[in-house]
Design a protein around this motif. Structure first.
Motif, short mmCIF file in Angstrom:
data_model
loop_
_atom_site.label_atom_id
_atom_site.label_comp_id
_atom_site.label_asym_id
_atom_site.label_seq_id
_atom_site.Cartn_x
_atom_site.Cartn_y
_atom_site.Cartn_z
N GLN A 449 0.82 -1.21 0.00
CA GLN A 449 0.00 0.00 0.00
C GLN A 449 0.86 1.26 0.00
O GLN A 449 0.55 2.25 -0.66
CB GLN A 449 -0.93 -0.01 1.22
N ILE A 452 2.12 1.82 -3.47
CA ILE A 452 1.05 2.35 -4.30
C ILE A 452 0.88 3.85 -4.06
O ILE A 452 0.79 4.65 -5.00
CB ILE A 452 -0.27 1.60 -4.02
N LYS A 456 1.62 7.10 -6.70
CA LYS A 456 0.67 8.16 -7.03
C LYS A 456 1.30 9.53 -6.85
O LYS A 456 1.22 10.41 -7.72
CB LYS A 456 -0.58 8.05 -6.16
N ALA A 473 0.12 -0.22 -8.63
CA ALA A 473 -0.75 0.93 -8.39
C ALA A 473 -2.06 0.80 -9.17
O ALA A 473 -3.14 1.16 -8.68
CB ALA A 473 -0.03 2.22 -8.76
N GLU A 476 -4.68 -1.27 -7.44
CA GLU A 476 -5.02 -0.84 -6.07
C GLU A 476 -6.48 -1.15 -5.74
O GLU A 476 -6.78 -1.68 -4.66
CB GLU A 476 -4.76 0.65 -5.90
#
Length: 873
Positions: A449, A452, A456, A473, A476
């Protein structure tokens, strides 16, 4: 101010008095005095200026003028004064010319003062709010209505419709507004307040000053549009030069606080607590405060136009110090642990923090470069050099952070995606019997996480994202959906396992193992790269749902059984008879017979409830094993579990009832009664001690023997054992009695009750021993005592003493309490007292009879002696 009145008599006609020289001369002197007084007052009033720079001072001046001139005007209207003027006009018209000019001036100035007071009074409420209202927000609300009122004064007034009057008055209003703003934006207190409060005050002050100018020009347009030929074409510089300058000072102050706030916000206060070195952050904040602090103690007033150059120097020096030196310190001291913006991941957050510092310093340096004089100075060159060095360090820092993250992401993502979906929360891998302690946990690494989120933010920062990180990503939403569903599924699984006790887990062993087999796929085979994750979650959820339904049904049946057992356990096996007529209690045998009879009724109900339990267990068997025999091998342990529960309930049933019976024995509330009787040669209880103790023990035994009615089940079933023929004439029924009767708890309470009964009987025995003082009444051999007295033939006084003693006994017995309450037994002493009285009376009767016989014998002997004597004569 008071006019001097003439002393002559003015009661005659004007024409007559005008011909009297003495009167005329006296009035002329008086008129000269008036003229001097009025001229002096006018001169003095016209010289006066407002006491203060505000507009209220001007209104007060006109009010004072009006009061002084009105006093003179009112006196000049007095009849006596008017008659003096008529006489002088009649006598010497040329003399009154100068006085008339003075009086005309008085009238003109009085009317002006009066008119000005009338119109300016309409402004007084607004001006008072302007002068004394709390906060600049009050001033802002007053300005529009004040200028509107001024517009009406300009249109309607005969004197304040000229530049000479209105401009000075507007200057006074402008001064009042600027003075109020200056008091609000006091640097000595402003820099001691928090930034938000200070910025709010400065903004309100600046808006107020700008509103004053804006409303003025709006009013100018309104005056023109009203059709008035007299426009507001005043000197704008005189009105707004100071306030415009104050607006620029407020803007500088706002910029200073804005810069300080931005620097402090770089620290991200909500993350200070997790910083490795929060003291360093505090130190940096103190550095910012140190740069600002000199402004609290300026040696000049920055709001005065003549101090504009000094103020400009202070502002430029602040910009240089804050932007270059402070930002550099912030960057250097927070390299290892940069404060992060909310929700930012570590690496992208650190890069964002570095860029925010870079943008801050770049923005200020750009403004700094616009000042050519500062740029070309030695200090300016130094500032530029530091700026270049700091920005280079920041760029290197950002590049290093990004490179390390990229390498880490490319290395760790393939490894993390190979993790299985679930991990065991216990050390046991495959238990023979699935235990409640075996649990599963979601095995989704938080680092996925984080990668990811980093990807971003890296993309937002314009940095290239590695293909693996981009792939993760893009997945997700899928990972989020899977993890949420897995969390819900595992929560249901653990909640389900917690719902079941060990007996139910053994009962549902096959179903639980099947669920374990399905879950094991998520622990052993499926990874985060697998394509069957969705189907796995659906299969687990459905299996858990079926098991939940089965467990719920079993729990409903278990609750029915538990309800019956609670009813059995709470049964009262010692119900006592009520007293008759409130004070007459049953005898011991009647009392214990009643208890036994009531127990028999209760046993029927208990056995009926007990007999329904096997049928409920057969219902469980039907749902689990799909049979209804009552002897399914799959339910053997479950039958044993409930048989043990029944045993525990029966133990509690007996123990609680024995405890209640013991409490009843010890309570000072009589429930049964016995009698004290004389059974010569002893005083005894009826029934006697051994009989009472025997009845009590029998009642205890009856209570325990209630469990004989609860037949045990055959091994591995819930079917009652049939009676067993041990011998030809002996049948044995297997019940819970043999186990319950040997329970240490049951034995302990039975012994305790026996001991308490023995203590109670001992206490009653002590009560009876008090009556042994009369035991001679029934222990002495009455015939022997009477024979001895008959042989001795004592005097009557001896008989009297004996009779008095027995009479006293009969009377004394009536004074004894005839009822004794001891714990749960009432002892009736009436039979004993009656027996004592009867024995005493029997002694009295026997003594009386003996006395009568002895007296009769003596009488006969005396009679014989008398006859012998007579014959001898």
């Amino acid at each position: 101010l008071k006019l001097e009145m003439p002393t002559v008599n003015l009661e005659r006609e004007v024409a007559v008095l005008a011909t009297v020289p003495g009167v005329v001369q006296s009035l002329k002197r008086c008129a000269v005095t008036w003229q001097k007084l009025i001229s002096g007052v006018l001169k003095e009033q016209l010289k006066k200026v407002p006491e203060g720079n505000g507009p209220l001072a001007e209104i007060n001046l006109w009010r004072e003028n009006n009061a002084a001139l009105r006093a003179l005007t009112e006196q000049m209207k007095l009849p006596e004064v008017q008659k003096v003027l008529e006489i002088l006009q009649e006598a010497e018209p040329e003399f009154t010319g100068d006085l008339q000019i003075v009086l005309s001036d008085l009238k003109k100035h009085h009317m002006e003062a009066q008119d000005n007071v009338k119109f300016l009074s309409t402004l007084e409420r607004h001006l008072k709010n302007l002068s004394t209202g709390r906060g600049v927000d009050v001033i802002s609300s007053v300005i529009p209505s004040l200028l509107n009122a001024l517009r009406l004064v300009w249109i309607m007034s005969r004197h304040y419709n000229k530049d000479a009057r209105m401009v000075p008055f507007l200057e006074r209003i402008s001064w009042e507004i600027s003075e109020r703003v200056r008091r609000v934006v006091d640097l000595q207190t402003l820099f001691k307040q928090d930034t938000a409060t200070a910025k709010k005050k400065i903004t309100e002050a600046k808006n107020t000053l700008e509103q004053w100018k804006k409303c003025y020009f709006t009013t100018c347009i309104q005056v023109e549009e009203s059709g008035s030929k007299r426009y507001w074409k005043f000197d704008v510089k005189s009105l707004f030069e100071k306030t415009d300058y104050m607006v620029s000072i407020c803007q500088d102050l706002y910029d200073i606080f804005q810069v300080a706030e931005e620097l402090q916000n770089i620290f991200i206060p909500e993350l200070i607590t997790v910083t490795e070195n929060p003291k360093a952050v505090d130190e940096l904040q103190r550095e910012v405060n140190i740069v600002i602090s000199p402004m609290e103690d300026l040696s000049f007033d920055p709001f005065r136009v003549e101090n504009a150059r000094d103020w400009a120097f202070v502002v430029e020096e602040f910009r240089e110090d804050v932007v270059v030196e402070i930002v550099e310190q912030i960057f250097v001291q927070n390299l290892k642990d940069p404060p992060l913006y909310k929700n930012h991941p570590p690496v992208a957050g650190a890069i964002s923090w570095s860029r925010s510092l870079s943008q801050r310093i770049r923005h200020t340096i750009t403004l700094f470069q616009e000042e050519e004089e500062l740029l070309s100075s030695g200090r300016g060159q130094k500032v530029q050099q530091i700026y270049l060095q700091v920005t280079k360090k920041m760029e290197e820092y950002e590049a290093q952070k990004y490179r390390q993250w990229r390498e880490r992401a490319e290395h760790v993502i393939p490894l993390l995606l190979k993790d299985t979906l679930l991990t065991l929360s216990s050390a046991t891998d495959e238990p023979v019997i699935v235990r409640k302690s075996v649990g599963f946990a979601l095995n989704f690494s938080p680092e996925i996480q984080e990668i990811i989120t980093e990807a971003k933010y890296m993309e937002q920062l314009g940095l290239p994202v590695p293909e693996m990180a981009r792939y993760v990503a893009l997945q997700e939403d899928k990972y989020l959906r899977y993890t949420n569903k897995l969390k819900v599924m595992l929560s249901r699984y653990h909640k389900l396992m917690e719902m079941m006790n060990e007996a139910e887990i053994k009962l549902l062993d096959h179903h639980v193992k099947e669920l374990w087999r399905i879950l094991r796929a998520g622990h052993k085979r499926l990874t985060w790269k697998s394509v069957g994750i969705g189907e796995f979650i659906v299969q687990c959820t459905q299996t858990i749902g079926r098991l939940e339904l089965l467990v719920h049904q079993i729990h409903q049946i278990s609750e029915d059984i538990s309800s019956k057992l609670r009813s059995i356990e709470s049964t009262n096996l010692f119900k006592f008879p009520h007293s008759k007529n409130g004070d007459k209690y049953p005898g011991a045998k009647e009392f214990f017979d009643y208890v036994k009879c009531e127990q028999a009724k209760d046993v029927e109900q208990l056995v009926r409830k007990y007999s329904t339990i096997p049928q409920l267990l057969i219902e469980v068997e039907r749902r689990v094993a799909y049979t209804n025999s009552g002897k399914s091998p799959k339910l053997a342990s479950y039958y044993a579990y409930w048989e043990n529960r029944i045993y525990q309930v029966l133990i509690q049933l007996i123990v609680k009832n024995l405890q209640a019976f013991n409490a009843t024995i010890l309570a000072n509330v009589p429930l049964l009664q016995i009698e004290a009787v004389l059974s010569a040669p002893e005083i005894t209880l009826q029934p006697n001690d051994s009989e009472i103790e025997k009845m009590t023990m029998q009642s205890i035994q009856d209570c325990v023997e209630v469990t004989k009615h609860f037949t045990r089940w055959m091994h591995g079933t819930c079917i009652e054992c049939p009676p067993q023929h041990v011998r030809a004439d002996e049948v044995v029924t297997f019940s819970f009695y043999s186990d319950v009767s040997q329970s240490p708890l049951v034995i302990e309470h039975a012994v305790l009750i026996t001991q308490n009964i023995q203590k109670l009987l001992e206490s009653l025995r002590k009560c009876l021993n008090q009556w042994n003082k009369y035991d001679q009444l029934w222990k002495l051999d009455k015939d022997a005592v009477l024979d001895r007295l008959a042989a001795e033939k004592p005097p009557c006084v001896v008989f009297d003493e004996h009779l008095q003693f027995y009479l006293t006994v009969t009377q004394e017995v009536t004074q004894w309490p005839l009822v004794k309450d001891e714990q749960f037994i009432r002892l009736q002493l009436v039979p004993l007292a009656s027996a004592v009285q009867e024995n005493a009376k029997s002694w009295m009767m026997s003594l009386g009879k003996l006395l009568n016989e002895l007296a009769k014998e003596e009488l006969l002997s005396l009679q014989d002696e008398i006859q012998v004597g007579v014959f001898s004569l």
